[in-house]
Enzyme design. Structure first.
Site, mmCIF file in Angstrom:
data_model
loop_
_atom_site.group_PDB
_atom_site.id
_atom_site.type_symbol
_atom_site.label_atom_id
_atom_site.label_comp_id
_atom_site.label_asym_id
_atom_site.label_seq_id
_atom_site.Cartn_x
_atom_site.Cartn_y
_atom_site.Cartn_z
ATOM 1 N N ASP A 90 -40.961 -25.967 75.684
ATOM 2 C CA ASP A 90 -40.107 -24.826 75.958
ATOM 3 C C ASP A 90 -39.036 -24.791 74.874
ATOM 4 O O ASP A 90 -38.664 -25.809 74.308
ATOM 5 C CB ASP A 90 -39.489 -24.914 77.350
ATOM 6 C CG ASP A 90 -38.770 -23.628 77.712
ATOM 7 O OD1 ASP A 90 -39.103 -22.589 77.114
ATOM 8 O OD2 ASP A 90 -37.871 -23.653 78.553
ATOM 9 N N GLY A 93 -34.707 -21.727 75.862
ATOM 10 C CA GLY A 93 -34.288 -20.453 76.427
ATOM 11 C C GLY A 93 -33.868 -20.583 77.886
ATOM 12 O O GLY A 93 -32.910 -19.962 78.331
ATOM 13 N N PHE A 94 -34.589 -21.402 78.612
ATOM 14 C CA PHE A 94 -34.243 -21.570 80.019
ATOM 15 C C PHE A 94 -32.923 -22.307 80.190
ATOM 16 O O PHE A 94 -32.170 -22.041 81.120
ATOM 17 C CB PHE A 94 -35.349 -22.317 80.773
ATOM 18 C CG PHE A 94 -35.124 -22.337 82.258
ATOM 19 C CD1 PHE A 94 -35.298 -21.192 83.021
ATOM 20 C CD2 PHE A 94 -34.702 -23.499 82.895
ATOM 21 C CE1 PHE A 94 -35.060 -21.206 84.397
ATOM 22 C CE2 PHE A 94 -34.470 -23.511 84.267
ATOM 23 C CZ PHE A 94 -34.648 -22.365 85.017
ATOM 24 N N ASP A 144 -35.573 -17.329 73.812
ATOM 25 C CA ASP A 144 -35.392 -16.054 74.506
ATOM 26 C C ASP A 144 -34.110 -16.074 75.327
ATOM 27 O O ASP A 144 -33.424 -17.094 75.394
ATOM 28 C CB ASP A 144 -36.592 -15.753 75.416
ATOM 29 C CG ASP A 144 -36.739 -16.771 76.537
ATOM 30 O OD1 ASP A 144 -36.286 -17.919 76.358
ATOM 31 O OD2 ASP A 144 -37.306 -16.440 77.590
ATOM 32 N N GLN A 190 -39.289 -10.374 78.602
ATOM 33 C CA GLN A 190 -38.164 -10.391 79.541
ATOM 34 C C GLN A 190 -38.029 -8.999 80.165
ATOM 35 O O GLN A 190 -39.016 -8.364 80.433
ATOM 36 C CB GLN A 190 -36.880 -10.833 78.821
ATOM 37 C CG GLN A 190 -36.884 -12.322 78.459
ATOM 38 C CD GLN A 190 -36.802 -13.225 79.681
ATOM 39 O OE1 GLN A 190 -36.403 -12.832 80.764
ATOM 40 N NE2 GLN A 190 -37.222 -14.486 79.504
ATOM 41 N N GLY A 217 -38.463 -14.978 82.836
ATOM 42 C CA GLY A 217 -37.488 -14.307 83.697
ATOM 43 C C GLY A 217 -37.943 -14.074 85.122
ATOM 44 O O GLY A 217 -37.378 -13.250 85.829
ATOM 45 N N ASP A 267 -46.331 -23.436 84.628
ATOM 46 C CA ASP A 267 -45.703 -24.756 84.608
ATOM 47 C C ASP A 267 -44.593 -24.727 85.628
ATOM 48 O O ASP A 267 -44.063 -23.666 85.954
ATOM 49 C CB ASP A 267 -45.080 -25.037 83.243
ATOM 50 C CG ASP A 267 -43.799 -24.261 83.076
ATOM 51 O OD1 ASP A 267 -43.886 -23.048 82.838
ATOM 52 O OD2 ASP A 267 -42.712 -24.840 83.226
ATOM 53 N N CYS A 305 -57.336 -35.457 101.051
ATOM 54 C CA CYS A 305 -57.039 -35.698 99.637
ATOM 55 C C CYS A 305 -57.769 -36.932 99.129
ATOM 56 O O CYS A 305 -57.910 -37.928 99.834
ATOM 57 C CB CYS A 305 -55.536 -35.873 99.456
ATOM 58 S SG CYS A 305 -55.059 -36.194 97.752
ATOM 59 N N CYS A 307 -56.888 -38.534 96.276
ATOM 60 C CA CYS A 307 -56.068 -39.251 95.299
ATOM 61 C C CYS A 307 -55.896 -40.714 95.699
ATOM 62 O O CYS A 307 -56.035 -41.079 96.862
ATOM 63 C CB CYS A 307 -54.723 -38.566 95.107
ATOM 64 S SG CYS A 307 -53.449 -39.036 96.288
ATOM 65 N N CYS A 310 -53.496 -41.397 98.631
ATOM 66 C CA CYS A 310 -54.016 -41.115 99.967
ATOM 67 C C CYS A 310 -55.124 -42.087 100.381
ATOM 68 O O CYS A 310 -55.412 -42.236 101.561
ATOM 69 C CB CYS A 310 -54.495 -39.666 100.052
ATOM 70 S SG CYS A 310 -53.111 -38.500 100.109
ATOM 71 N N HIS A 336 -49.446 -38.107 93.940
ATOM 72 C CA HIS A 336 -50.184 -37.296 94.926
ATOM 73 C C HIS A 336 -50.049 -35.798 94.625
ATOM 74 O O HIS A 336 -51.042 -35.065 94.594
ATOM 75 C CB HIS A 336 -49.699 -37.568 96.346
ATOM 76 C CG HIS A 336 -50.168 -36.514 97.315
ATOM 77 N ND1 HIS A 336 -51.435 -36.509 97.855
ATOM 78 C CD2 HIS A 336 -49.563 -35.379 97.755
ATOM 79 C CE1 HIS A 336 -51.581 -35.430 98.614
ATOM 80 N NE2 HIS A 336 -50.468 -34.712 98.567
#
Length: 371
Positions: A90, A93-94, A144, A190, A217, A267, A305, A307, A310, A336
């Site tokens: 990233d 911008g965030f 951005d 945006q 945004g 994400d 699950c 995994c 679990c 998990h």
RNA sequence: GGGGAGGUUCCCGAGUGGUCAAAGGGGGCAGACUGUAAAUCUGUUGCUUCGGCUUCGAAGGUUCAAAUCCUUCUCUCCCCA
């Protein structure tokens, strides 16, 4: 770069393979967030074993600490953090958005204060491209201006216009990257929560012809209805032949909505953050391990699950780890939750491939919302 | 045996006449978390038919009014023998 292999004709949903400098990625894909060069509380090896081929890193955080000298010395973020698959970074911008009290946006760039030591720094669109080139990002994002719901149309125009000008400058600088650098640049749409501005931003960003396009945004405090409306509205402008990315979403319901709108990538810190706070993702919705009702519960987090967590641990034991503030609790639940979402995305891709995405979505949500 | 300090709501601990159902921690319970300033944050934590009721080691007393003052009892800790 993008090979769309199947479409679900009942909606805009699609799937296939995205090819990046560090290998292929199946889409639609969820990308775990590794802000500081680590997906918090879990080893990269584990993330890789789950099947993930693309994770995030963060320009803002890595630039401030450890700093580019350190990452350059290691030969880039991949080697530095021992992750041999793809990394999307990233742009910062965030942070311009989330660290609002500490920044000042000007035409040239954004001046901000480090959350670590308060020192002043400046990010320009060009500098952010350079940093991401040094990081070795497989996908880098343009700098951005992300804005919250509730601002005026006039303010939204201003942020949109800067975002577009910054995107142009970022692209110019990106075109000048060294030949050996193969990272792709994504523009970001945006426009806040105004349809005319979303449309305008989409047109201006698409004009730059970046290898991929992101919708930014969203999930910045708006209602789920607004999210849904502006997601679908904006997504209609996205080109067929490029990866489409909605930034910052990670709950199953939001991702299903995005897949339906034809989005390829998402994400979010959500699954890893709630994991550290004791909340598990399950097919029946969220499970807050710290709740008293699990004190004697010998079941795994999610009986369906597959995994390792679990297969091994009970809710009772995991609850104990959280109540005792043991570090293993956040580690196991992070594993998990990430495993859960990887399997979830595999199911989504399967449903798309078989042209039954909408019924899959409905059945999933009916069950997910039950708890 | 002598001297001293103290017993406060689940725990630690503040409070020394009314503004005290009682600060602040901890613990408990619940909620939040969506391009990570997050192993974080928020709420709540005597009972209640919401008018009140019962709490500050126990019993009694002083006072319009007591967790706070007095008396006795009881228990704990520290020092000296």
């Amino acid at each position: 770069m993008l090979d769309i292999q199947y479409r679900d004709e009942s909606c805009r949903g699609r799937g296939g393979i995205m090819t990046l400098p560090h290998g292929q990625v199946e889409i639609p894909a969820f990308m775990p967030v590794g802000t500081n060069g680590t997906v918090k509380a879990v080893k990269h090896k584990s993330v890789e074993d789950m099947g993930y081929k693309l994770i995030l890193g963060n320009t803002y955080h890595l630039y401030l600490r450890p700093g580019m000298e350190v990452i350059k010395a290691a030969g880039g973020l991949h080697k530095f953090s021992s992750w041999e698959h793809n990394i999307l970074t990233d742009s910062g911008g965030f942070q311009v958005f989330s660290l609002a009290p500490f920044r000042k946006i000007k035409e040239e760039g954004v001046r901000f204060r480090s959350h670590i030591d308060g020192a002043y720094h400046v990010f320009t669109p060009e500098k952010v491209v350079e940093i991401q080139e040094t990081l070795g990002s497989d996908i880098q994002m343009v700098l951005d201006v992300c804005t919250p719901p509730g601002i005026s149309h006039k303010e939204a125009v201003k942020s949109l216009e800067i975002t577009t000008r910054w995107a142009r400058r970022a692209r110019e600088r990106w075109l000048q990257c060294h030949d050996e650098y193969q990272g792709k640049l994504f523009g970001i749409i945006q426009g806040n929560f105004f349809e005319d501005l979303r449309k305008r931003s989409a047109e201006e960003i698409l004009e730059l012809d970046t290898p991929g396009i992101a919708i930014g945004g969203l999930s910045v405090g708006e209602t789920p209805e607004m999210f849904r409306d502006y997601l679908h509205y904006t997504a209609q402008f996205l080109p067929e032949d490029k990866p489409r990315y909605v930034m910052g979403i990670g709950t199953p319901d939001y991702m299903l909505e995005a897949v339906e709108a034809g989005i390829d990538m998402f994400d979010c810190v959500y699954p890893t953050r709630i994991a550290r706070n004791g909340t598990c993702l399950t097919r029946d919705g969220l499970l807050a391990l710290k709740n008293e009702k699990f004190r004697l519960d010998q079941e795994p987090i999610d009986p369906h699950c597959t995994c390792p967590v679990c297969q091994t641990y009970s809710r009772s034991y995991l609850r104990h780890l959280f109540k005792a503030k043991e570090i293993l609790g956040p580690m196991l639940v992070t594993e998990h939750n990430l495993h859960f979402l990887y399997v979830f995305m595999e199911e989504v891709r399967q449903a798309l491939r078989e042209g039954r995405f909408l019924s899959y979505k409905k059945a999933y949500l009916d069950r997910y919302r039950r708890r």
